[in-house]
Enzyme design. Structure first.
Site, PDB file in Angstrom:
ATOM      1  N   ASN A  10       0.761  -1.042  -0.130  1.00 58.23           N
ATOM      2  CA  ASN A  10      -0.014  -0.101   0.035  1.00 58.23           C
ATOM      3  C   ASN A  10       0.835   1.208   0.035  1.00 58.23           C
ATOM      4  O   ASN A  10       0.376   2.272   0.634  1.00 58.23           O
ATOM      5  CB  ASN A  10      -1.007   0.130   1.184  1.00 58.23           C
ATOM      6  N   CYS A  12       3.268   1.520  -3.192  1.00 59.66           N
ATOM      7  CA  CYS A  12       3.464   2.061  -4.794  1.00 59.66           C
ATOM      8  C   CYS A  12       2.416   1.888  -5.429  1.00 59.66           C
ATOM      9  O   CYS A  12       1.687   2.824  -5.973  1.00 59.66           O
ATOM     10  CB  CYS A  12       4.429   1.006  -5.134  1.00 59.66           C
ATOM     11  N   ARG A  13       1.733   0.658  -5.584  1.00 57.98           N
ATOM     12  CA  ARG A  13       0.629   0.672  -6.966  1.00 57.98           C
ATOM     13  C   ARG A  13      -0.611   0.893  -6.161  1.00 57.98           C
ATOM     14  O   ARG A  13      -1.286   1.853  -7.120  1.00 57.98           O
ATOM     15  CB  ARG A  13       0.711  -0.845  -7.205  1.00 57.98           C
ATOM     16  N   SER A  14      -1.211   0.473  -5.279  1.00 56.01           N
ATOM     17  CA  SER A  14      -2.545   0.691  -4.663  1.00 56.01           C
ATOM     18  C   SER A  14      -2.686   2.233  -4.404  1.00 56.01           C
ATOM     19  O   SER A  14      -3.848   2.771  -4.873  1.00 56.01           O
ATOM     20  CB  SER A  14      -2.990  -0.103  -3.819  1.00 56.01           C
ATOM     21  N   ASP A 123       5.222  -5.322  -9.640  1.00 57.86           N
ATOM     22  CA  ASP A 123       5.628  -4.531  -8.610  1.00 57.86           C
ATOM     23  C   ASP A 123       7.031  -3.520  -8.746  1.00 57.86           C
ATOM     24  O   ASP A 123       8.005  -4.186  -9.299  1.00 57.86           O
ATOM     25  CB  ASP A 123       6.043  -5.584  -7.323  1.00 57.86           C
TER      26      ASP A 123
END
Ligand code: 4NP
Length: 151
Positions: A10, A12-14, A123
């Protein structure tokens, strides 16, 4: 519609997915709730990764109000759509519950772009150059989700 974006940390991506989706729904005026969480607890309370903050900022999106939190079982009740960034997130989310109503809410986010492909959002944590690609993938997915779910 209440949407939860889920990755591992929670950070980087989301958070990017949350920021992109929130910006789009606010622009259109959809009354959707958008949040994000990580399956892991290592980064709880932290700001998004500086590289995610930067790529968001370059695209006119501010994600610095976000703080990492860990996915809770109660999220499976609260949210209508729970979007996994990759297959390991997907499996970790499903491990929280045996309830078929919960399972039905969990989707791989890139399946909105290429249904049935179960494509992972890679990721980018160990790849400084991965963030641009991740942003573009999530931007395309959010457009498709809005297209599909807003009518
Ligand atoms: P995210 O990236 O799941 O997109 O937030 C990661 C962040 C941190 C770690 C792994 C992935 N980590 O191992 O700490």
């Amino acid at each position: 519609m209440k949407i939860l974006m889920v990755c591992l940390g929670n950070i980087c991506r989301s958070p990017l997915a949350e920021g992109i989706m929130r910006t789009k729904v606010e622009t259109i005026g959809l009354p959707w709730l958008v949040d994000s969480a990580g399956t892991g607890s290592w980064h709880v309370g932290e700001l998004p990764d500086p590289r995610s903050i930067q790529i968001a900022r370059e695209n006119g999106i501010n994600i610095t109000d976000q703080r990492a939190r860990q996915l809770q079982k109660s999220d499976l009740d609260l949210f209508d759509l729970i979007l996994a960034m990759d297959s390991s997130n997907y499996n970790d989310i499903l491990r929280l519950s045996n309830n078929p109503d919960h399972e039905a809410k969990v989707k791989m986010i890139m399946n909105f772009v290429q249904p049935g492909y179960n494509q992972n959002v890679p990721d980018p944590y160990w790849d400084d150059n991965g963030f641009e690609k991740v942003f573009q993938m999530l931007d395309a997915a959010c457009d498709k989700i809005i297209e599909e779910m807003s009518h």
